[in-house]
Design a protein around this motif. Structure first.
Motif, PDB file in Angstrom:
ATOM      1  N   VAL A 505       0.866  -1.186   0.000  1.00 16.13           N
ATOM      2  CA  VAL A 505       0.000   0.000   0.000  1.00 16.13           C
ATOM      3  C   VAL A 505       0.898   1.230   0.000  1.00 16.13           C
ATOM      4  O   VAL A 505       1.720   1.403   0.903  1.00 16.13           O
ATOM      5  CB  VAL A 505      -0.923   0.045   1.237  1.00 16.13           C
ATOM      6  N   GLY A 506       0.781   2.070  -1.019  1.00 15.26           N
ATOM      7  CA  GLY A 506       1.523   3.323  -1.072  1.00 15.26           C
ATOM      8  C   GLY A 506       0.618   4.473  -0.676  1.00 15.26           C
ATOM      9  O   GLY A 506      -0.489   4.619  -1.210  1.00 15.26           O
ATOM     10  N   ILE A 507       1.067   5.289   0.287  1.00 16.41           N
ATOM     11  CA  ILE A 507       0.293   6.452   0.733  1.00 16.41           C
ATOM     12  C   ILE A 507       1.090   7.705   0.410  1.00 16.41           C
ATOM     13  O   ILE A 507       2.218   7.866   0.874  1.00 16.41           O
ATOM     14  CB  ILE A 507       0.005   6.398   2.243  1.00 16.41           C
ATOM     15  N   ALA A 508       0.528   8.583  -0.413  1.00 16.96           N
ATOM     16  CA  ALA A 508       1.214   9.807  -0.832  1.00 16.96           C
ATOM     17  C   ALA A 508       0.649  11.000  -0.081  1.00 16.96           C
ATOM     18  O   ALA A 508      -0.566  11.165   0.028  1.00 16.96           O
ATOM     19  CB  ALA A 508       1.053  10.027  -2.338  1.00 16.96           C
ATOM     20  N   MET A 509       1.557  11.829   0.445  1.00 17.69           N
ATOM     21  CA  MET A 509       1.160  13.098   1.052  1.00 17.69           C
ATOM     22  C   MET A 509       0.907  14.070  -0.097  1.00 17.69           C
ATOM     23  O   MET A 509       1.793  14.797  -0.534  1.00 17.69           O
ATOM     24  CB  MET A 509       2.255  13.609   1.980  1.00 17.69           C
ATOM     25  N   ALA A 521       0.619   6.009  -5.974  1.00 18.48           N
ATOM     26  CA  ALA A 521       0.171   5.571  -4.655  1.00 18.48           C
ATOM     27  C   ALA A 521      -1.229   4.968  -4.720  1.00 18.48           C
ATOM     28  O   ALA A 521      -1.986   5.178  -5.662  1.00 18.48           O
ATOM     29  CB  ALA A 521       0.183   6.746  -3.676  1.00 18.48           C
ATOM     30  N   ASP A 522      -1.570   4.208  -3.671  1.00 19.77           N
ATOM     31  CA  ASP A 522      -2.907   3.637  -3.532  1.00 19.77           C
ATOM     32  C   ASP A 522      -3.818   4.540  -2.721  1.00 19.77           C
ATOM     33  O   ASP A 522      -5.035   4.450  -2.818  1.00 19.77           O
ATOM     34  CB  ASP A 522      -2.812   2.273  -2.840  1.00 19.77           C
ATOM     35  N   VAL A 523      -3.212   5.379  -1.883  1.00 18.85           N
ATOM     36  CA  VAL A 523      -3.954   6.325  -1.050  1.00 18.85           C
ATOM     37  C   VAL A 523      -3.304   7.689  -1.204  1.00 18.85           C
ATOM     38  O   VAL A 523      -2.080   7.796  -1.187  1.00 18.85           O
ATOM     39  CB  VAL A 523      -3.931   5.913   0.444  1.00 18.85           C
ATOM     40  N   VAL A 524      -4.097   8.726  -1.392  1.00 20.39           N
ATOM     41  CA  VAL A 524      -3.580  10.090  -1.495  1.00 20.39           C
ATOM     42  C   VAL A 524      -4.192  10.924  -0.372  1.00 20.39           C
ATOM     43  O   VAL A 524      -5.414  11.063  -0.280  1.00 20.39           O
ATOM     44  CB  VAL A 524      -3.907  10.731  -2.860  1.00 20.39           C
ATOM     45  N   ILE A 525      -3.322  11.441   0.501  1.00 15.74           N
ATOM     46  CA  ILE A 525      -3.771  12.285   1.601  1.00 15.74           C
ATOM     47  C   ILE A 525      -3.862  13.726   1.101  1.00 15.74           C
ATOM     48  O   ILE A 525      -2.869  14.290   0.622  1.00 15.74           O
ATOM     49  CB  ILE A 525      -2.807  12.157   2.797  1.00 15.74           C
ATOM     50  N   LEU A 526      -5.040  14.315   1.195  1.00 18.75           N
ATOM     51  CA  LEU A 526      -5.307  15.612   0.581  1.00 18.75           C
ATOM     52  C   LEU A 526      -4.894  16.790   1.460  1.00 18.75           C
ATOM     53  O   LEU A 526      -4.813  17.912   0.968  1.00 18.75           O
ATOM     54  CB  LEU A 526      -6.793  15.734   0.253  1.00 18.75           C
ATOM     55  N   ARG A 527      -4.680  16.552   2.754  1.00 17.27           N
ATOM     56  CA  ARG A 527      -4.253  17.616   3.645  1.00 17.27           C
ATOM     57  C   ARG A 527      -2.824  17.354   4.100  1.00 17.27           C
ATOM     58  O   ARG A 527      -2.379  16.215   4.160  1.00 17.27           O
ATOM     59  CB  ARG A 527      -5.176  17.707   4.872  1.00 17.27           C
ATOM     60  N   ASP A 528      -2.111  18.424   4.447  1.00 21.02           N
ATOM     61  CA  ASP A 528      -0.734  18.292   4.898  1.00 21.02           C
ATOM     62  C   ASP A 528      -0.732  17.857   6.366  1.00 21.02           C
ATOM     63  O   ASP A 528      -0.371  18.611   7.264  1.00 21.02           O
ATOM     64  CB  ASP A 528      -0.018  19.638   4.722  1.00 21.02           C
ATOM     65  N   ASP A 529      -1.164  16.601   6.590  1.00 16.66           N
ATOM     66  CA  ASP A 529      -1.392  16.110   7.951  1.00 16.66           C
ATOM     67  C   ASP A 529      -1.018  14.631   8.005  1.00 16.66           C
ATOM     68  O   ASP A 529      -1.755  13.774   7.523  1.00 16.66           O
ATOM     69  CB  ASP A 529      -2.871  16.314   8.308  1.00 16.66           C
TER      70      ASP A 529
END
Length: 614
Positions: A505-509, A521-529
């Motif tokens: 699982v790849g999670i991109a900030m 990535a498989d997950v993209v975090i939309l906030r800088d958190d």
């Protein structure tokens, strides 16, 4: 296909009430047979690959119902089957819709220098070794080359993970993918675009993604035992009663509605919940892998740290107070767009200092700034630059790993130094602790930074496994080599794109990271958190738990209906509608994956700052 099924059923209803009533069974039976053949083709392809899915039982039920003349029951099963497929496709397409296009920031055009000194814009693929190209201020370097300009300052954080600007002098190699600083530079091309660093990273992404092993869907894991039980009960009912209709009646209520519909509904609910929290999960497969995750790897710069240098200390040389040193430095830097200048200004603002006006400010690329502030000449920048301007020796100030000093002279005298650091995110330690509390056995930090800096950050966060001085390919090797699986990788830059693709699982900030990272990535975090990493893991685990519960509820009710149908008291059409009732209960249970009202309220305020596209 769902709409077609409804329209066919409606048309058959009209025909039944007309003089053409004899044609309704033929219409329904023919349509169900075609639908079964369509599903059977996909089923055969899966069987040839060694995968036994839930479609086997559904197709058998449709064929059996048509064979014994229970055509309405067959169409109800078709509606269930196509509805599940539609829900699954909708969930996947909705997630993809929320993301940006592939590598939208990749350089596509270069400014090639002509013999007469002018430039022409050409596609990067047409640029050849020994060509000379101009890279303007703020542009992405399109190809690898040798620097011809005397000095250059480049932001290579997306390639190397190092947040501080990289300085290059004439003759140094410059890699594609970096961002040029405030002044235009000239390069002599050393590699064509397809062989340059940026394209090699893209190739790594594609190769890593292709090497992933396929994953069996959650529902398919129950397919073989459930199908075996259904055929056993149906066969026994036929054998005992001697009536083939009994076989169809059992299979109609045994159709795996909970397996086909409940899991996609739960996954769609979980993906929606995650989106409202600020993280886009691209597929249901990702949710399943998050549910079983045992290791998490983090990039350092921009992920565990802020990725922006911040002022941590002002060291006065004695003549001026620390506040005065900072005020003068900020006054000189106020018109500079340099990342360090912004850090100095931010530090002055945080201390409540009033910046004075400055005149005749002059910026020396990669060295510093000289400005007139309140009648004094203020010089801010590198130690050698400040020493030369002040005409005196400037002693180096002691620094810890990860720190950088900016020196200040005022009125021809050394005034002091400003210490900057890329600070660890305030919520990074909490995130690491939360992951451990959720069963993550192994946490590792991968970075292109030097080991002293990397170990200093890791010590603050309680991370024991540190891999420093990593190139993109070495990050991929590190993740692939981890024993605990599945592995989650969290990163933000272009250099993280290959390892994000290689991880389970790849999670991109994605708030400040590159599009290359987000796309792989498989997950993209939309906030800088970064705390959303732990939130996403929690949502993944809770979603799959709810999906499993809804499946078991549906299976239990289906088995009960099978036993009733085996006794011969449940006609096929009634059984089909009873199975639809089981569907409703399974769906209602699966919708619990959206989370409680209180959970949704907690994440809602964040949407005011970073609305999630729908």
């Amino acid at each position: 296909m769902v709409l077609t099924t409804v329209l066919v059923a409606a048309l058959a209803g009209v025909l039944t009430a007309s003089a053409w009533s004899w044609s309704a069974p033929w219409l329904l039976g023919g349509f169900a047979a075609v639908a079964a053949a369509r599903s059977a083709w996909s089923m055969v392809r899966d069987l040839l690959r060694g995968n036994v899915g839930v479609d086997v039982l559904a197709v058998t039920a449709i064929v059996a119902a048509v064979a014994v003349g229970e055509v309405w029951a067959a169409v109800i099963v078709v509606l269930m089957l196509t509805g599940g497929e539609a829900l699954e496709d909708y969930a996947a397409h909705r997630a993809e819709h929320d993301l940006t296009a592939l590598l939208s920031n990749a350089p596509r055009v270069g400014h090639r220098l002509l013999p007469d000194g002018t430039t022409e814009d050409v596609p990067v693929d047409e640029i050849r070794p020994l060509d000379r190209v101009l890279v303007r201020a703020g542009e992405v370097v399109p190809v690898d080359g040798t620097l011809l300009t005397a000095v250059a300052e480049l932001d290579e954080s997306s390639l190397t993970g190092e947040s501080l600007p990289a300085e290059r002098v004439a003759g140094d190699e410059v890699l594609s993918g970096g961002v040029n600083g405030a002044s235009a530079v000239t390069l002599e091309v050393t590699r064509a675009a397809r062989d340059s660093q940026y394209q090699q990273i893209i190739a790594l992404v594609e190769g890593a993604a292709a090497s992933r092993s396929p994953m069996v869907r959650l529902a398919d894991r129950f397919a073989v035992p459930f199908t075996a039980v259904a055929f056993l009960v149906a066969g026994a009912a036929w054998w005992v009663s001697g009536d083939a209709v009994r076989f169809a009646e059992v299979l109609v209520v045994a159709t795996p509605c909970p397996l086909i519909i409940a899991a996609p509904v739960a996954f769609m609910a979980g993906m929606s919940r995650s989106a409202h929290a600020g993280a886009i999960i691209k597929s249901s497969e990702t949710l399943e892998k998050l549910h079983g995750a045992r290791a998490v790897a983090f990039d350092k710069t921009g992920t565990l740290t802020s990725g922006r240098p911040e002022l941590t200390e002002v060291r006065s040389a004695g003549r001026l107070s620390s506040d005065e040193v900072l005020r003068l430095a900020a006054s000189a830097e106020q018109f500079s767009s340099h990342v360090l200048a912004q850090a100095v200004l931010g530090g002055a603002t945080a201390r409540g200092l009033t910046v004075a006006g400055s005149g005749s400010a002059e910026e020396s690329t990669a060295n510093g700034v000289t400005a007139q502030v309140e009648g004094r000449t203020v010089v801010v920048g590198k130690r050698a630059f400040v020493a030369a301007a002040a005409g005196q020796d400037v002693p180096p100030t002691a620094l810890e790993p990860g720190e950088l000093a900016v020196y200040v002279a005022a009125g021809g005298t050394y005034a002091g130094a400003l210490v900057l650091r890329d600070e660890v995110r305030a919520d990074a330690r909490t995130t690491v602790d939360d992951l451990r509390s959720h069963g993550i056995r192994h946490i590792v930090m991968l970075t292109g930074d030097a080991r002293p800096t990397a170990e200093h950050v890791a010590a603050e966060l309680g991370i024991d496994d540190v891999r420093a001085d990593c190139l993109p390919a070495q990050k991929v090797e590190a993740v692939v080599g981890l024993v605990e699986r599945p592995v989650v990788m969290v990163g933000d830059g272009v250099n993280d794109a290959p390892v994000l693709a290689a991880a389970d699982v790849g999670i991109a900030m994605g708030a400040r990271g590159s599009t290359a990272a987000s796309e792989s990535a498989d997950v993209v975090i939309l906030r800088d958190d970064v705390s959303l990493v732990a939130t996403t893991l929690t949502i993944g685990r809770e979603t799959v738990n709810v999906a499993l519960q809804s499946i078991w509820v549906g299976i239990g009710l289906s088995v009960a209906l099978m036993l009733v149908a085996a006794s011969g008291v449940l006609p096929a059409v009634v059984g089909a509608w009873c199975q639809e009732g089981v569907d409703v209960l399974s769906i209602l249970w699966a919708l619990r994956a959206t989370g409680s009202r209180s959970q949704r309220v907690r994440v809602a305020p964040s949407l005011e700052q970073a609305p999630v596209p729908s």
